[in-house]
Design a protein around this motif. Structure first.
Motif: not given
Lengths: 210, 210
Positions: A3-22
């Motif tokens: 909900t913040r101002e201009g910042v849209p989805l900055i480094d907001r990754i999905s759970k699945k992606e995070r799991h892969q990264l982890l």
DNA sequence: TACTACCTTAGTACCAGGTTCTAAGAGAAA
DNA sequence: TTTCTCTTAGAACCTGGTACTAAGGTAGTA
């Protein structure tokens, strides 16, 4: 969505992606703590822990323990590996039998066929062991791989001392390796031997061999 | 000395003896906790900890960490070990060069001479690697160990593909291994190859080989 | 006998790196 | 609006320690 101002989805990754990264990060560096992971993944430590749970990844200390135990086993089995294969029968200067089971670490990952040099190493070890001498070294060998050996197969090598060449410093040893009753390898080895050669170093030829 | 009644010096051992025992126990089982040690040595946990300090033995977790790090290094170097020796030059179906340094684990402890099967393994790995094929397996080999190889010597193996036998499924590879400019090993390998044999499985012969 | 040194034990505070559990807010979907 | 999932927060507790203070026993010595 953020909900913040201009910042849209900055480094907001999905759970699945995070799991892969982890998985990737821990795979590359198993010594990483949860706290360090929060910095890399930009989520709270609780999330990291929930993720590890879901993925079945144990805590750092458990990971280290498992690695340590694994290496301890390996070191122990390697130090037994003076000889490749387990010698189960030995009649010095006559014959010998050794057993060697093909495991993961001995095969090509592509097709689970044993690398030739392990089969050779078993035969070579046995050929050297069967010679009743302080120093016994392979001089030459003529070998045939008769059929491929696969993962989990048990190789039984039988060695026969064929000729002592009149103590002239060389012995001929023939080795046959079987899986079940199929012959998979055959080799003729010429082994250098030290004793009774030129200078008799006296009494060492009965040194403990096991 | 143990002012109690009849009991004189029951299992009262000196500090030195305890230290020896401690070293031995931890040597045999590095995964032992201080608490477990109190039961074995019959002293308080503080004494155990003072002893460890004096002997410079780190705590359990540190011991495990060190073992884990050590094994991690080993595993990484082993996984590079798809091939025994480091391949430094490779012209598929033509020639290749690999380097292999003889270390402690490759020699007979008695005389620091390299076990034949390591020298063979380097040559065999290279002979297989130089064949540009999905599946390449050693069929037979004729080898000579020309001189002993010692600890810390660097073996440079050079392989040359001598004959493709008209794609008939076998290739001949000659390998020469040198230490400095001395030839220490020579081998003629016959390598099975899979592609273009009876059934053309099409296009796999250019699969990634490194 | 008292003094001193060493060894041993006890206990407390603290630490890292977690687990386990309860609770609550935010966003998306029904 | 309600419901669900995801995420975050916090507190209690755990193991296997370190670091430090303190006290008691034992032995040797002056």
């Amino acid at each position: 969505m953020n909900t913040r101002e201009g910042v849209p989805l900055i480094d907001r990754i999905s759970k699945k992606e995070r799991h892969q990264l982890l998985l990737k990060i821990i795979g590359q560096n198993p010594f990483v703590t949860d706290r360090e992971l929060t910095r890399e993944l930009k989520v709270s430590i609780q999330t990291i822990r929930l993720d590890r749970m879901e993925l079945g990844i144990p805590e750092l200390r458990e990971r280290m323990k498992q690695m340590a135990e694994h290496s301890y086993d390996q070191v122990r089995s390697l130090s037994l590996d003076e000889v490749v294969g387990e010698i189960v029968d030995l009649q010095l200067d006559k014959s010998g039998i050794s057993i060697f089971e093909i495991r993961e670490e001995h095969v090509f990952t592509r097709n689970s066929i044993a690398r030739g040099h392990y089969v050779f190493a078993q035969a070579n070890s046995l050929a050297v062991a069967v010679i009743n001498d302080e120093i016994a070294l392979t001089a030459s060998a003529d070998i045939r791989f008769l059929r491929q050996v696969h993962l989990n197969e048990k190789c039984i090598a039988k060695a026969y001392v064929r000729s002592m060449a009149g103590q002239k410093g060389k012995a001929k040893v023939e080795v046959f390796t079987y899986v079940g009753d199929e012959m998979v390898f055959q080799g003729n080895f010429v082994i250098y031997r030290s004793t009774l050669e030129d200078n008799s170093e006296g009494g060492v030829q009965d040194a403990d061999r096991h």
